[in-house]
Design a protein around this motif. Structure first.
Motif, PDB file in Angstrom:
ATOM      1  N   ASN A 136      -6.063  -9.553   7.930  1.00  0.00           N
ATOM      2  CA  ASN A 136      -7.161 -10.579   8.107  1.00  0.00           C
ATOM      3  C   ASN A 136      -7.841  -9.906   9.476  1.00  0.00           C
ATOM      4  O   ASN A 136      -7.736 -10.603  10.428  1.00  0.00           O
ATOM      5  CB  ASN A 136      -6.804 -11.888   8.107  1.00  0.00           C
ATOM      6  CG  ASN A 136      -8.143 -12.619   8.287  1.00  0.00           C
ATOM      7  OD1 ASN A 136      -9.137 -12.394   7.856  1.00  0.00           O
ATOM      8  ND2 ASN A 136      -7.906 -13.929   9.054  1.00  0.00           N
ATOM      9  N   PRO A 137      -8.557  -8.783   9.223  1.00  0.00           N
ATOM     10  CA  PRO A 137      -9.004  -8.197  10.542  1.00  0.00           C
ATOM     11  C   PRO A 137     -10.377  -8.933  11.037  1.00  0.00           C
ATOM     12  O   PRO A 137     -10.938  -9.852  10.381  1.00  0.00           O
ATOM     13  CB  PRO A 137      -9.638  -6.892  10.262  1.00  0.00           C
ATOM     14  CG  PRO A 137      -9.813  -6.687   8.770  1.00  0.00           C
ATOM     15  CD  PRO A 137      -8.865  -7.866   8.096  1.00  0.00           C
ATOM     16  N   HIS A 168       8.385  -4.258   2.454  1.00  0.00           N
ATOM     17  CA  HIS A 168       8.266  -4.179   4.023  1.00  0.00           C
ATOM     18  C   HIS A 168       6.830  -4.414   4.387  1.00  0.00           C
ATOM     19  O   HIS A 168       5.895  -3.419   3.749  1.00  0.00           O
ATOM     20  CB  HIS A 168       8.890  -2.901   4.715  1.00  0.00           C
ATOM     21  CG  HIS A 168       8.811  -2.984   6.199  1.00  0.00           C
ATOM     22  ND1 HIS A 168       9.479  -2.080   6.945  1.00  0.00           N
ATOM     23  CD2 HIS A 168       8.130  -3.569   7.061  1.00  0.00           C
ATOM     24  CE1 HIS A 168       9.302  -2.091   8.181  1.00  0.00           C
ATOM     25  NE2 HIS A 168       8.420  -3.210   8.142  1.00  0.00           N
ATOM     26  N   VAL A 169       6.443  -5.763   4.871  1.00  0.00           N
ATOM     27  CA  VAL A 169       5.151  -6.091   5.065  1.00  0.00           C
ATOM     28  C   VAL A 169       4.734  -5.690   6.566  1.00  0.00           C
ATOM     29  O   VAL A 169       5.540  -5.895   7.366  1.00  0.00           O
ATOM     30  CB  VAL A 169       4.645  -7.345   4.827  1.00  0.00           C
ATOM     31  CG1 VAL A 169       3.378  -7.825   5.269  1.00  0.00           C
ATOM     32  CG2 VAL A 169       4.931  -7.975   3.295  1.00  0.00           C
ATOM     33  N   TYR A 170       3.192  -5.052   6.607  1.00  0.00           N
ATOM     34  CA  TYR A 170       2.804  -4.679   7.724  1.00  0.00           C
ATOM     35  C   TYR A 170       1.530  -5.504   7.979  1.00  0.00           C
ATOM     36  O   TYR A 170       0.735  -5.656   6.937  1.00  0.00           O
ATOM     37  CB  TYR A 170       2.602  -3.252   7.962  1.00  0.00           C
ATOM     38  CG  TYR A 170       3.588  -2.511   7.858  1.00  0.00           C
ATOM     39  CD1 TYR A 170       4.230  -2.053   9.448  1.00  0.00           C
ATOM     40  CD2 TYR A 170       4.320  -1.936   6.971  1.00  0.00           C
ATOM     41  CE1 TYR A 170       5.430  -1.150   9.248  1.00  0.00           C
ATOM     42  CE2 TYR A 170       5.385  -1.414   6.844  1.00  0.00           C
ATOM     43  CZ  TYR A 170       5.923  -0.854   8.043  1.00  0.00           C
ATOM     44  OH  TYR A 170       7.041   0.231   8.351  1.00  0.00           O
ATOM     45  N   ASP A 171       1.382  -6.137   9.207  1.00  0.00           N
ATOM     46  CA  ASP A 171       0.081  -6.687   9.568  1.00  0.00           C
ATOM     47  C   ASP A 171      -0.429  -6.251  10.827  1.00  0.00           C
ATOM     48  O   ASP A 171       0.006  -6.707  11.938  1.00  0.00           O
ATOM     49  CB  ASP A 171       0.092  -8.285   9.527  1.00  0.00           C
ATOM     50  CG  ASP A 171      -1.414  -9.149   9.890  1.00  0.00           C
ATOM     51  OD1 ASP A 171      -2.193  -8.129  10.185  1.00  0.00           O
ATOM     52  OD2 ASP A 171      -1.396 -10.176   9.838  1.00  0.00           O
ATOM     53  N   PRO A 172      -1.359  -5.328  10.804  1.00  0.00           N
ATOM     54  CA  PRO A 172      -1.890  -4.645  12.174  1.00  0.00           C
ATOM     55  C   PRO A 172      -2.880  -5.654  13.248  1.00  0.00           C
ATOM     56  O   PRO A 172      -3.206  -4.923  13.923  1.00  0.00           O
ATOM     57  CB  PRO A 172      -2.379  -3.515  11.787  1.00  0.00           C
ATOM     58  CG  PRO A 172      -3.029  -3.704  10.326  1.00  0.00           C
ATOM     59  CD  PRO A 172      -2.006  -4.778   9.844  1.00  0.00           C
ATOM     60  N   PHE A 173      -3.030  -6.744  12.543  1.00  0.00           N
ATOM     61  CA  PHE A 173      -3.806  -7.801  13.385  1.00  0.00           C
ATOM     62  C   PHE A 173      -2.984  -9.088  13.133  1.00  0.00           C
ATOM     63  O   PHE A 173      -3.642 -10.185  12.642  1.00  0.00           O
ATOM     64  CB  PHE A 173      -5.182  -8.116  12.770  1.00  0.00           C
ATOM     65  CG  PHE A 173      -5.999  -6.628  12.652  1.00  0.00           C
ATOM     66  CD1 PHE A 173      -6.703  -5.967  13.584  1.00  0.00           C
ATOM     67  CD2 PHE A 173      -5.862  -5.849  11.392  1.00  0.00           C
ATOM     68  CE1 PHE A 173      -7.195  -4.868  13.277  1.00  0.00           C
ATOM     69  CE2 PHE A 173      -6.568  -4.871  11.106  1.00  0.00           C
ATOM     70  CZ  PHE A 173      -7.176  -4.337  11.987  1.00  0.00           C
ATOM     71  N   ILE A 187      -6.674  -6.321   1.924  1.00  0.00           N
ATOM     72  CA  ILE A 187      -7.526  -6.369   3.489  1.00  0.00           C
ATOM     73  C   ILE A 187      -8.740  -7.599   3.009  1.00  0.00           C
ATOM     74  O   ILE A 187      -9.427  -7.276   1.947  1.00  0.00           O
ATOM     75  CB  ILE A 187      -8.314  -5.280   4.008  1.00  0.00           C
ATOM     76  CG1 ILE A 187      -7.286  -4.317   4.191  1.00  0.00           C
ATOM     77  CG2 ILE A 187      -9.281  -5.795   5.245  1.00  0.00           C
ATOM     78  CD1 ILE A 187      -7.651  -2.695   3.621  1.00  0.00           C
ATOM     79  N   ILE A 188      -8.702  -8.699   3.556  1.00  0.00           N
ATOM     80  CA  ILE A 188      -9.814  -9.609   3.436  1.00  0.00           C
ATOM     81  C   ILE A 188     -10.721  -9.601   4.407  1.00  0.00           C
ATOM     82  O   ILE A 188     -10.653  -9.369   5.472  1.00  0.00           O
ATOM     83  CB  ILE A 188      -9.005 -11.121   3.324  1.00  0.00           C
ATOM     84  CG1 ILE A 188     -10.105 -12.234   2.779  1.00  0.00           C
ATOM     85  CG2 ILE A 188      -8.690 -11.570   4.710  1.00  0.00           C
ATOM     86  CD1 ILE A 188      -9.238 -13.630   2.345  1.00  0.00           C
TER      87      ILE A 188
END
Length: 373
Positions: free
Chosen positions: A303-304, A193-198, A337-338
């Motif tokens: 990738n914020p 389960h992957v999350y990307d908050p941006f 995080i990159i």
């Protein structure tokens, strides 16, 4: 043309990933180099690499390599190559390339010499005085590195990062090939389960889904070499069928995206639908400060926004601090995080468990990975 040399250029830092995936595809004599991977393969491998490579920028046929420090050496070296095996009497063959740390430093002059050498070779072979160049496209590429010339034909056409699902992108998108590399480095599983908050336009979520489900990234698009007479259309049909057979249709993978911009959330869902993975992706409007881990396992890949991209430096550092507060060390959870910001770890609040240098376009970044509870 049973076996020939092929080259996959790639973003600096992912050569190892490209080499690994090519070996898994069945490529022979795989040799990672700086910013590219050289390998041997048949026309099947040419098609397979185009359809299935997640991390390469394109697939090139390497016609020859030789040393040249004068224009005469460049001309003769190019003229000696078997252009007639590929380029027909009517075909287009424009030339482009680059020169690095070499005596032949003028790219326009090198382009002109290479074009002239190809024309002279084909004139001799076809016994015609000029070429109308109205047929299929054979893009010639050259690289002159430390006086060594590599001459290639581009089989891909549009770069491989153009999967076909993202005609629309949010501001400052991440390249699909880099997003796929990040997903691979995060060690996803078919049930992750992957999350990307941006989430922006959803690229990281979609590439994670394609990887977890083993969906070939090039299934929805065409490639330059599909119109070439030297590569039979049946090869492309077989390779597409092979790729379809390898899809993990029983995958329970799930990806969740958040963004403070409602339009970005809508774009993520639109692009996921185009990519054929909408059943595995959800997205909603949410601020990073409201992020919370749900469930026993999860993998955050993001990738914020950062100083050189969308925010000024002080805003970016505030964001990193908020991320450090929300991304809590927890068994079963990892965070990747990159960022190009060398102060990231101090703002985040703790050093990464692993760092890897990657390039986002021309910007040197680090992939900061946290996985220890």
């Amino acid at each position: 043309m049973d076996q020939f040399q092929l080259v996959c250029p790639c973003v600096l830092g992912v050569e190892g990933l490209v080499a690994e995936e090519l070996r898994d595809m069945g490529a022979q004599q795989v040799e990672p180099q700086n910013g590219r991977v050289v390998f041997a393969g048949s026309e099947e491998m040419l098609a397979r690499a185009n359809l299935c490579s997640r991390y390469s920028e394109r697939v090139l046929v390497l016609l020859g390599t030789f040393r040249a420090v004068t224009f005469e050496q460049l001309f003769q070296g190019v003229k000696a190559l078997p252009w007639e095996q590929w380029i027909g009497k009517l075909d287009k063959f424009p030339v482009k390339g680059r020169s690095l740390s070499s005596q032949l430093s003028s790219v326009p002059d090198c382009q002109s010499i290479i074009k002239k050498a190809i024309v002279e070779r084909l004139k001799m072979k076809y016994r015609i005085p000029w070429f109308e160049e109205s047929g299929d496209m054979y893009q010639v590429q050259f690289l002159i590195l430390k006086d060594t010339v590599s001459v290639m034909l581009d089989t891909s056409g549009v770069g491989l990062h153009k999967r076909g699902y993202r005609p629309n992108a949010a501001e400052a998108p991440i390249k699909e090939t880099l997003a796929a590399s990040m997903a691979k480095l995060a060690r996803l599983w078919p049930d992750s389960h992957v999350y990307d908050p941006f989430c922006g336009s959803g690229t990281i979520l979609i590439e994670s889904a394609l990887l977890a489900m083993n969906i070939a990234p090039g299934l929805q698009r065409r490639f330059a070499a599909q119109s070439w007479k030297g590569v039979d259309e049946s090869v492309w049909v077989r390779e597409r069928e092979r790729a379809q057979d390898l899809v993990r249709r029983d995958s329970t993978f799930l990806a969740t995206g958040y963004d403070i911009d409602g339009a970005a959330v809508a774009l993520t869902l639109e692009n996921a639908k185009k990519a054929g993975v909408i059943a595995h992706i959800r997205a909603e409007k949410r601020d990073i400060r409201d992020f919370a881990e749900e469930g026993e396992r999860g993998c955050v890949i993001c990738n914020p926004p950062y100083g050189e991209r969308l925010l000024d430096l002080s805003q970016a550092e505030e964001l990193y601090t908020a991320m450090g507060q929300r991304f809590v060390p927890k068994r079963g959870w990892s965070y990747h995080i990159i960022s190009p910001d060398e102060t990231f770890e101090s703002c985040f609040g703790r050093p990464a468990d692993k760092r890897r240098k990657l390039y986002n376009g021309m910007i040197k970044c680090q992939l900061y990975s946290y996985f220890k509870a």
